[in-house]
Write a protein that holds these residues in place. Structure first.
Motif, PDB file in Angstrom:
ATOM      1  N   UNK A 226     -17.232 -13.536 -22.022  1.00  0.00           N
ATOM      2  CA  UNK A 226     -16.970 -15.432 -21.749  1.00  0.00           C
ATOM      3  C   UNK A 226     -17.460 -15.451 -20.388  1.00  0.00           C
ATOM      4  N   UNK A 227     -17.324 -16.968 -19.564  1.00  0.00           N
ATOM      5  CA  UNK A 227     -17.602 -16.350 -18.568  1.00  0.00           C
ATOM      6  C   UNK A 227     -17.276 -18.341 -18.134  1.00  0.00           C
ATOM      7  N   UNK A 228     -17.046 -18.814 -16.741  1.00  0.00           N
ATOM      8  CA  UNK A 228     -16.187 -19.830 -17.113  1.00  0.00           C
ATOM      9  C   UNK A 228     -16.949 -20.849 -15.836  1.00  0.00           C
ATOM     10  N   UNK A 229     -17.301 -22.108 -16.253  1.00  0.00           N
ATOM     11  CA  UNK A 229     -17.561 -22.507 -15.567  1.00  0.00           C
ATOM     12  C   UNK A 229     -17.451 -23.706 -15.256  1.00  0.00           C
ATOM     13  N   UNK A 230     -16.077 -24.198 -13.915  1.00  0.00           N
ATOM     14  CA  UNK A 230     -14.923 -25.283 -13.955  1.00  0.00           C
ATOM     15  C   UNK A 230     -16.361 -26.643 -12.955  1.00  0.00           C
ATOM     16  N   UNK A 231     -15.558 -27.607 -13.229  1.00  0.00           N
ATOM     17  CA  UNK A 231     -16.705 -28.814 -13.053  1.00  0.00           C
ATOM     18  C   UNK A 231     -16.070 -29.558 -11.910  1.00  0.00           C
ATOM     19  N   UNK A 232     -16.754 -29.732 -10.301  1.00  0.00           N
ATOM     20  CA  UNK A 232     -16.023 -30.006  -9.258  1.00  0.00           C
ATOM     21  C   UNK A 232     -16.633 -31.238  -8.654  1.00  0.00           C
ATOM     22  N   UNK A 233     -15.377 -32.213  -8.430  1.00  0.00           N
ATOM     23  CA  UNK A 233     -16.249 -33.598  -8.028  1.00  0.00           C
ATOM     24  C   UNK A 233     -16.073 -33.674  -6.434  1.00  0.00           C
ATOM     25  N   UNK A 234     -16.428 -34.068  -5.699  1.00  0.00           N
ATOM     26  CA  UNK A 234     -16.018 -34.160  -4.427  1.00  0.00           C
ATOM     27  C   UNK A 234     -17.115 -35.344  -3.897  1.00  0.00           C
ATOM     28  N   UNK A 235     -15.510 -36.726  -3.601  1.00  0.00           N
ATOM     29  CA  UNK A 235     -15.526 -37.467  -2.814  1.00  0.00           C
ATOM     30  C   UNK A 235     -14.968 -37.986  -1.719  1.00  0.00           C
ATOM     31  N   UNK A 236     -14.254 -39.551  -1.001  1.00  0.00           N
ATOM     32  CA  UNK A 236     -14.094 -39.438   0.009  1.00  0.00           C
ATOM     33  C   UNK A 236     -12.629 -39.058   0.424  1.00  0.00           C
ATOM     34  N   UNK A 237     -12.045 -39.138  -0.974  1.00  0.00           N
ATOM     35  CA  UNK A 237     -10.911 -38.820  -0.598  1.00  0.00           C
ATOM     36  C   UNK A 237     -10.185 -36.829  -1.065  1.00  0.00           C
ATOM     37  N   UNK A 238     -11.598 -36.546  -1.359  1.00  0.00           N
ATOM     38  CA  UNK A 238     -11.906 -34.703  -1.115  1.00  0.00           C
ATOM     39  C   UNK A 238     -12.090 -34.335  -2.642  1.00  0.00           C
ATOM     40  N   UNK A 239     -11.534 -32.998  -3.162  1.00  0.00           N
ATOM     41  CA  UNK A 239     -12.286 -32.528  -3.958  1.00  0.00           C
ATOM     42  C   UNK A 239     -11.892 -32.547  -5.213  1.00  0.00           C
ATOM     43  N   UNK A 240     -11.683 -32.686  -6.242  1.00  0.00           N
ATOM     44  CA  UNK A 240     -11.214 -32.956  -8.174  1.00  0.00           C
ATOM     45  C   UNK A 240     -12.265 -32.249  -8.459  1.00  0.00           C
ATOM     46  N   UNK A 241     -10.647 -31.353  -9.380  1.00  0.00           N
ATOM     47  CA  UNK A 241     -11.118 -30.932 -10.082  1.00  0.00           C
ATOM     48  C   UNK A 241     -10.437 -30.756 -11.680  1.00  0.00           C
ATOM     49  N   UNK A 242     -11.421 -31.133 -12.529  1.00  0.00           N
ATOM     50  CA  UNK A 242     -10.273 -31.404 -14.309  1.00  0.00           C
ATOM     51  C   UNK A 242     -10.093 -29.751 -14.692  1.00  0.00           C
ATOM     52  N   UNK A 243      -8.943 -29.209 -14.995  1.00  0.00           N
ATOM     53  CA  UNK A 243      -8.307 -28.477 -14.649  1.00  0.00           C
ATOM     54  C   UNK A 243      -9.005 -27.690 -16.353  1.00  0.00           C
ATOM     55  N   UNK A 244      -9.589 -26.412 -16.147  1.00  0.00           N
ATOM     56  CA  UNK A 244     -10.597 -26.072 -18.099  1.00  0.00           C
ATOM     57  C   UNK A 244     -12.371 -26.429 -16.996  1.00  0.00           C
ATOM     58  N   UNK A 245     -12.568 -26.812 -17.846  1.00  0.00           N
ATOM     59  CA  UNK A 245     -14.033 -26.258 -17.874  1.00  0.00           C
ATOM     60  C   UNK A 245     -14.653 -25.413 -18.786  1.00  0.00           C
ATOM     61  N   UNK A 246     -16.366 -25.129 -19.166  1.00  0.00           N
ATOM     62  CA  UNK A 246     -16.889 -24.751 -19.692  1.00  0.00           C
ATOM     63  C   UNK A 246     -16.771 -23.693 -19.932  1.00  0.00           C
ATOM     64  N   UNK A 247     -16.012 -22.858 -21.130  1.00  0.00           N
ATOM     65  CA  UNK A 247     -16.299 -21.011 -21.227  1.00  0.00           C
ATOM     66  C   UNK A 247     -17.380 -21.006 -22.452  1.00  0.00           C
ATOM     67  N   UNK A 248     -18.543 -20.372 -21.820  1.00  0.00           N
ATOM     68  CA  UNK A 248     -19.664 -20.154 -21.878  1.00  0.00           C
ATOM     69  C   UNK A 248     -19.233 -18.139 -22.755  1.00  0.00           C
ATOM     70  N   UNK A 249     -20.160 -18.337 -23.993  1.00  0.00           N
ATOM     71  CA  UNK A 249     -19.785 -17.238 -24.871  1.00  0.00           C
ATOM     72  C   UNK A 249     -21.248 -16.791 -25.071  1.00  0.00           C
TER      73      UNK A 249
END
Length: 482
Positions: free
Chosen positions: A434-457
């Motif tokens: 497996x690998x892991x692709x977390x998704x990060x969002x970058x806006x005026x208030x900084x970087x926000x990352x939802x906890x988890x992401x997509x585990x690909x198999x």
């Protein structure tokens, strides 16, 4: 056979980090989940597996596998056993990705303006000049809040030491976030109690966070900017995701033919006439976005869009020209960028990378090809990879000649045995890479990352290729707190 017996038959390989097992003991953060699963009969787990497939089919959750001659569009493969990451591990990932994105964003701002990093000889000028995704048309264009990478998918792997490494950066039009969200929804249906009892952090607020950032990117100070998602159309491999995200955010899903530029402003055609568009979340590559500036044969883009972009009358998310920062040869310099721009040591390490444009590195890779994977610097989706430990001799001869003809277009990395995670396949628990692709969002208030992401198999036994476009699947990713 009982689930306890199935777990007893689960085999791990020496030298490979297994997400569930530490030698023969179940890791603490997996123990509660498998204590619950052991209370089920095998037939009940098989029913849940079948239900998950039906839910994906009914939702029409598909992905395109271009390399498969038997049929292009497929139901997205899903494994019902979650991949579990501890909160403390996730904190390191979060800090590392935020740090990396800040440096890459500063690099993009610099490379399209003063180019100080080149003048200081931290990154070679030749590397940028030879990058096909360095976009001279956007040189000098100022973007709102100086943010270029609003949405990213940073691919991580876990090595045999248990540490996470950055495999590559996806900074143009990263895909897969809809599958992360749908995976969680399906998990809620088949294991409704496990999420609560294991204190799994939620990911469902991603569309809300994305929509907030898109609104904040409007270049003009208006109270209610119009945001659209620009898609290539129904034949694109990720069209399901485009429609899903537009629906979740409550914005219009448009194709190039739905937009028009007049007096350096972008308008959307509606039944009530033209409506000005202030922010475009684009899922179209740079080359196709404006036929007047880039490819004249493009039927996907909007004629004149670049003129509106230069004037600051429309914001484009992600910014144009980001491809220079996720070129696989430039990737090797990201640790140096972090030190140069932030004066910090990288939180997350790169995988060792050899630029094949360097003759000494190229000769080293050729001598040790059995331990190397070779990648094209501007390919994605797992296409164009050469696994040195399995490539036929005749095919390697042709590939070597191609590399020697254009070495700048290739990099090599040691073959790293990705960590394995338990999967429920053919009625058994089996380890798959497996690998892991977390998704990060970058806006005026900084970087926000939802906890988890997509585990690909990598669904094929022994395979290290996890890409969906190569027939891989995915599983829900839990970040758990104790």
């Amino acid at each position: 056979m009982s689930l306890t017996a199935l777990l007893d038959e689960y085999s791990i390989t020496d030298g490979i980090w297994d997400e569930m097992y530490d030698t023969r003991d179940i890791r603490h953060h997996y123990s509660k989940v498998f204590a619950s699963l052991k209370q089920l009969e095998l037939s009940a787990l098989q029913e849940k597996d079948k239900l998950a497939g039906e839910l994906f089919m009914n939702q029409g959750i598909t992905f395109t596998v271009y390399s498969d001659n038997t049929g292009i569009e497929r139901i997205f493969p899903f494994d019902i056993i979650p991949r579990i990451i501890t909160g403390s591990e996730w904190d390191v990932v979060e800090r590392g990705i935020a740090q990396r994105l800040k440096a890459l964003n500063l690099f993009l701002k610099d490379i399209y303006s003063d180019q100080q990093i080149i003048k200081d000889k931290v990154v070679p000028a030749s590397l940028i000049a030879s990058c096909p995704h360095y976009n001279r048309h956007v040189f000098g264009i100022r973007v709102p809040h100086d943010i270029y990478v609003h949405i990213s998918g940073i691919d991580l792997i876990r090595g045999e030491d248990g540490l996470f490494y950055v495999l590559e950066d996806n900074l143009r039009t990263p895909s897969g976030v809809s599958y992360m969200l749908e995976n969680r929804e399906v998990t809620k249906r088949i294991f409704p109690d496990l999420l609560v009892t294991n204190h799994v952090r939620r990911v469902s607020n991603y569309p809300l966070l994305l929509h907030e950032i898109l609104l904040q990117m409007a270049s003009t100070q208006i109270s209610n900017p119009t945001v659209v998602l620009l898609t290539p159309g129904i034949y694109n491999s990720a069209y399901y995701e485009h429609a899903f995200l537009a629906r979740q955010m409550g914005i219009s899903l448009v194709e190039g033919r739905d937009l028009v530029v007049d007096n350096h402003k972008v308008y959307m055609k509606t039944t009530n006439g033209l409506k000005q568009v202030h922010v475009i979340y684009r899922r179209i590559d740079d080359d196709y976005i404006d036929p007047l500036t880039f490819r004249p044969d493009s039927a996907l883009g909007v004629s004149g869009l670049m003129s509106a972009y230069r004037k600051g009358n429309v914001s484009i998310v992600n910014a144009l020209g980001n491809g220079v920062a996720d070129d696989k040869a430039v990737y090797a310099y990201v640790p140096a960028m972090i030190k140069y721009y932030l004066n910090e040591e990288p939180v997350l390490s790169n995988v060792p990378t050899y630029e094949l444009g360097d003759q000494e590195a190229r000769e080293h890779v050729f001598r040790n090809i059995g331990k190397m994977v070779i990648k094209r610097t501007n390919q994605s989706g797992g296409y164009g990879m050469i696994m040195g430990n399995s490539v036929p001799e005749e095919e390697w001869g042709k590939a070597r000649a191609e590399i020697e003809k254009d070495p700048r277009s290739f990099i090599a990395q040691p073959i790293i045995k990705l960590s394995t995670s338990p999967c429920f396949i053919d009625g058994m628990f089996q380890p798959r890479h497996v690998d892991l692709r977390p998704y990060a969002l970058y806006g005026p208030r900084g970087v926000q990352i939802v906890p988890g992401g997509l585990t690909r198999v990598a669904l094929r036994k022994g395979s290290l290729v996890v890409n969906s476009s190569q027939g891989g699947g995915s599983k829900d990713t839990w970040v758990v707190d104790f």
